[in-house]
Structures are given as structure tokens and as C-alpha cells.
Design a protein around this motif. Structure first.
Motif, PDB file in Angstrom:
ATOM      1  N   GLU A  71      -9.722   1.112  -8.347  1.00 49.55           N
ATOM      2  CA  GLU A  71      -9.619   1.808  -7.066  1.00 49.55           C
ATOM      3  C   GLU A  71      -8.389   2.701  -6.974  1.00 49.55           C
ATOM      4  OE1 GLU A  71      -9.839  -1.166  -4.045  1.00 49.55           O
ATOM      5  OE2 GLU A  71     -12.029  -1.268  -4.087  1.00 49.55           O
ATOM      6  N   ASP A  72      -7.275   2.280  -7.597  1.00 51.72           N
ATOM      7  CA  ASP A  72      -6.027   3.058  -7.501  1.00 51.72           C
ATOM      8  C   ASP A  72      -5.961   4.197  -8.511  1.00 51.72           C
ATOM      9  OD1 ASP A  72      -5.135   1.477  -5.455  1.00 51.72           O
ATOM     10  OD2 ASP A  72      -4.004   0.115  -6.740  1.00 51.72           O
ATOM     11  N   LYS A  73      -6.979   4.304  -9.375  1.00 52.65           N
ATOM     12  CA  LYS A  73      -6.899   5.288 -10.461  1.00 52.65           C
ATOM     13  C   LYS A  73      -7.796   6.506 -10.264  1.00 52.65           C
ATOM     14  CE  LYS A  73      -5.737   1.901 -14.052  1.00 52.65           C
ATOM     15  NZ  LYS A  73      -6.093   1.364 -15.377  1.00 52.65           N
ATOM     16  N   GLU A 100      -6.257   9.927 -10.247  1.00 58.74           N
ATOM     17  CA  GLU A 100      -5.312  10.253 -11.310  1.00 58.74           C
ATOM     18  C   GLU A 100      -5.943  11.255 -12.268  1.00 58.74           C
ATOM     19  OE1 GLU A 100      -3.892   6.792 -13.263  1.00 58.74           O
ATOM     20  OE2 GLU A 100      -2.910   5.973 -11.463  1.00 58.74           O
ATOM     21  N   GLU A 108      -9.686   9.485   1.161  1.00 60.16           N
ATOM     22  CA  GLU A 108      -9.715   8.049   0.873  1.00 60.16           C
ATOM     23  C   GLU A 108     -11.121   7.655   0.460  1.00 60.16           C
ATOM     24  OE1 GLU A 108      -8.466   6.320   4.541  1.00 60.16           O
ATOM     25  OE2 GLU A 108      -6.322   6.632   4.146  1.00 60.16           O
ATOM     26  N   LEU A 146       0.828  -1.203   0.000  1.00 62.83           N
ATOM     27  CA  LEU A 146       0.000   0.000   0.000  1.00 62.83           C
ATOM     28  C   LEU A 146       0.864   1.255   0.000  1.00 62.83           C
ATOM     29  CD1 LEU A 146      -2.828   1.266   0.199  1.00 62.83           C
ATOM     30  CD2 LEU A 146      -2.637   1.089   2.688  1.00 62.83           C
ATOM     31  N   ARG A 167       1.960   6.675  -6.802  1.00 64.38           N
ATOM     32  CA  ARG A 167       0.913   7.610  -7.229  1.00 64.38           C
ATOM     33  C   ARG A 167       1.342   9.050  -6.947  1.00 64.38           C
ATOM     34  NH1 ARG A 167      -4.736   6.897  -4.470  1.00 64.38           N
ATOM     35  NH2 ARG A 167      -3.778   8.180  -2.866  1.00 64.38           N
ATOM     36  N   ARG A 192       2.373   1.726  -3.429  1.00 63.49           N
ATOM     37  CA  ARG A 192       1.407   2.250  -4.394  1.00 63.49           C
ATOM     38  C   ARG A 192       1.157   3.740  -4.171  1.00 63.49           C
ATOM     39  NH1 ARG A 192      -1.381  -2.615  -3.467  1.00 63.49           N
ATOM     40  NH2 ARG A 192      -2.915  -1.575  -2.131  1.00 63.49           N
ATOM     41  N   LYS A 193       1.084   4.147  -2.891  1.00 65.39           N
ATOM     42  CA  LYS A 193       0.865   5.560  -2.586  1.00 65.39           C
ATOM     43  C   LYS A 193       2.042   6.409  -3.051  1.00 65.39           C
ATOM     44  CE  LYS A 193      -2.315   5.211   1.339  1.00 65.39           C
ATOM     45  NZ  LYS A 193      -2.503   5.428   2.795  1.00 65.39           N
TER      46      LYS A 193
END
Length: 362
Positions: free
Chosen positions: A308-310, A313, A344, A135, A142, A138-139
Motif C-alpha cells: 500500500e505504501d509503495k 513510488e 489516496e 502515518l 515518502r 510515512r508520508k
């Protein structure tokens, strides 16, 4: 002699169990941890003196595994499972209570169970460490992407401002000189397009944190109320009920009023867009010891796991072409970060999405 042989056989079973459990943990797939726990449960079943009637139950965190015939009323040995010194579950090994008593267990079996409980706790600790590292990575990735894109978009925004201002200015001059109605309408379309493009440039500059901030003490609830009033027509169009919960009416933030309004507008407007007709949107402002939490929940389809991670962006959007630029949540993320806050998202129950904004208190 027979007794010595029986004891030796039991010790061999216990050592074999420990070896197998260690092997399972070493080779565990952290994405399929339940399979490893199930394998450990059946190792324990084979290690007990009366293995034909032995049943095992294991619960740790969100995972629960047991053998087929385990029943709560069995006579059992148990051992607690701790993860980072916090009690997270237990493992139980039992015999049918109608035929066996607690005296039928061996002292060594309790020791074995304690060791396995310790190993299971270590396994869950390793998984949590791995998940936390993933996690964090990934943060960071990003954040790096957003930083690079911020620099690029700031440059683009500055370069576009001048030609857009020229297009808008000369179109307005031509409009004053034109007498042909069709030409005037065409020029108005040019101006509308230029204004729309200028708004996108503004969003790019917000995202890149290039807009000057006017930070001052502001009351949060009046701003939330004002945004909700602005969006009342959109709520009525979709027959959406908006429910507000304010723990403290007098919360004060150090913030830029315009940017804070933009954050609230974007998040609530998104909730309206993705909500079904006759849905419910919840807006909660929670007062904690060190933070102010703003939670906006909708009842839409939610965010697919693969996306979820996008969502934060820039230029990423699930809206149809022409309905979204993909800058709304990027701008929101940039503004909140510049206010030293975080944002979040999580799944709503039974469906939908909850966005949580966390602002530090003054």
C-alpha cells in the motif's frame, strides 16, 4: 463487623481492578488493542460484588468485546466512552435480570465503571495519536524519497533527451537512403524503440515536474468524458461496464489540460488493466463545499496491504516486465501535487481498489 469487612473487601476489589486496568493500558500493544480491551473486561468482571454472575460488554469504535454469557436483557450499569470528547462507545456491567435488580449494584461500582470508561477512552486516544504520527511519518518519508528521486530523474531525463533525439533523427535519415527492405524494417524498430524511450523520458519529466504547465480554467466533466471515449476500445475488449456519476456538470478547475488528461487516462487505464472481464468500473465526480473529488473504483484483486505504501513510488509496478514502467502513478502523484491536490487509495467492497483525487475549488 461482617458488614464493614464486606465493604472493605469490595473496596479492595475495586482498587485492584483500577490498578490492573492502569497496568494493562500502560503496557498495551497498540497493534493488538482488542487483547487489551478483553483483559480490561475480565478485570471488571472480577471487581463486582456478585462476580460469579457478573457479565461485561464493551464497545468502542470498531472494537467490541464481551464476556461469554453477556445478554442484552441483563440488568446493567453503563458508562459512555468518549474519545477526544466525542462519544465512541460504552461499557456495560450486568447481572441476570431474573434474579437481580438495579438496586443490587453499589454506588462505588458506578464510580469504578466511570473511571474505567475514562481510561479506555484515553487508551483509544493514545492509539489514534500513535497511528496518526506513524502515518504522518510515512508520508514525510515518502515525500522526501520522491523529492530526491525527482531531482535525480530530472537530471537523467535531460541527459537522455539529446542522444535519443540523435538516434531518432539519424535513423530517419538512414531510412530514406536504404533500399533493402530488411534494413528498413530494422531501422523502423530502432525508431520505435527510440520513440518509446522518449515517452518514458517525458514521464520522468512529468514526475520531476520539469514539464512547463499551462494552468487555466478548464471544465472537468468534458475532459473526463473525452478520456472515457478514448478508452472505449479497451473497455470493449474486456467487456467492462463503466458507470459515471456527476454531481455537478459545470465544475471548473484551475489546471493544465494535458496533465489533467494524463491523470485521468492513467487512473482509468489502470482500473481497466486490473479489472476482470465483465467487471464494473465506477467513475464519480463529487462536488463538496471546498473541494472536487474524483473517485475511480475497480473490482480487481486490490492492493496487498504490504504494498500500500509503495504504489506511488517511481519504478514500482506489479505489472509483468514489458507491460509497465512503474512511472504511471508516480507521474499522477506528481501532477496532482503540483495542482495542490491529493490522491489516496482504499479498498473497494467487496474487492478492488478506489483511487480518490481531491482538487481544491477555485
Amino acid at each position: 463487623m461482617t458488614s464493614a469487612e464486606a465493604k472493605l473487601k469490595e473496596r479492595v476489589k475495586e482498587l485492584t481492578c483500577l490498578y490492573e486496568v492502569t497496568s494493562i493500558i500502560v503496557n498495551a500493544d497498540y497493534d493488538q488493542i482488542d487483547a487489551s480491551l478483553e483483559a480490561i473486561v475480565y478485570c471488571l468482571k472480577r471487581a463486582w460484588q456478585f462476580e460469579q454472575v457478573t457479565e461485561v460488554f464493551l464497545k468502542v469504535g470498531e472494537y467490541t468485546v464481551q464476556t461469554d454469557d453477556f445478554k442484552p436483557n441483563m440488568v446493567c450499569l453503563s458508562s459512555k466512552i468518549k474519545v477526544f470528547n466525542k462519544l465512541e462507545g460504552e461499557v456495560m456491567v450486568g447481572y441476570p435480570s431474573e434474579k437481580y435488580s438495579i438496586d443490587d449494584f453499589l454506588i462505588e461500582e458506578q464510580t469504578l465503571l466511570n473511571n474505567v470508561a475514562l481510561d479506555v477512552g484515553n487508551l483509544i486516544e493514545r492509539k489514534q495519536i500513535r497511528d496518526s504520527e506513524a502515518l504522518t511519518r510515512r508520508k514525510m518519508e515518502r515525500t522526501d524519497r520522491l523529492h530526491i528521486l525527482g531531482e535525480i530523474t530530472a537530471g537523467i531525463a535531460h541527459e537522455l533527451n539529446t542522444p535519443l533525439a540523435n538516434i531518432l533523427g539519424f535513423a530517419e535519415l538512414l531510412t530514406d537512403k536504404m533500399t533493402d527492405k530488411q534494413s528498413v524494417r530494422d531501422l523502423e524498430k530502432i525508431m520505435d524503440s527510440a520513440i518509446f524511450s522518449r515517452e518514458i523520458v517525458k514521464k520522468l519529466m512529468f514526475f520531476a515536474c520539469e514539464m512547463p504547465q499551462e494552468m487555466k480554467r478548464v471544465q472537468l466533466i468534458p475532459i473526463v468524458t473525452s478520456v472515457i471515449k478514448l478508452l472505449a476500445p479497451s473497455l470493449r475488449d474486456k467487456k467492462i461496464k463503466l458507470v459515471t456519476t456527476y454531481e455537478n456538470e459545470d465544475l471548473v478547475l484551475q489546471a493544465d489540460t494535458v496533465q489533467l488528461t494524463q491523470v485521468l487516462f492513467n487512473l482509468i487505464m489502470n482500473a481497466i488493466y486490473y479489472s476482470p472481464e465483465n467487471g464494473i468500473i465506477s467513475v464519480k465526480v463529487l462536488d463538496t463545499e471546498n473541494h472536487i473529488l474524483l473517485k475511480i473504483a475497480d473490482q480487481g484483486e486490490g492492493i496487498p496491504k504490504e504494498l500500500e505504501d509503495k504504489v506511488f513510488e517511481p519504478f514500482f509496478t506489479t505489472k509483468p516486465i514489458g507491460e509497465g514502467t512503474g512511472l504511471g502513478l508516480s507521474v499522477v502523484h506528481g501532477i496532482i501535487t503540483s495542482h495542490k491536490g491529493t490522491i489516496e487509495h482504499e479498498q473497494n467492497t467487496p474487492k478492488g481498489t478506489i483511487f480518490t483525487v481531491n482538487f481544491p475549488k477555485l
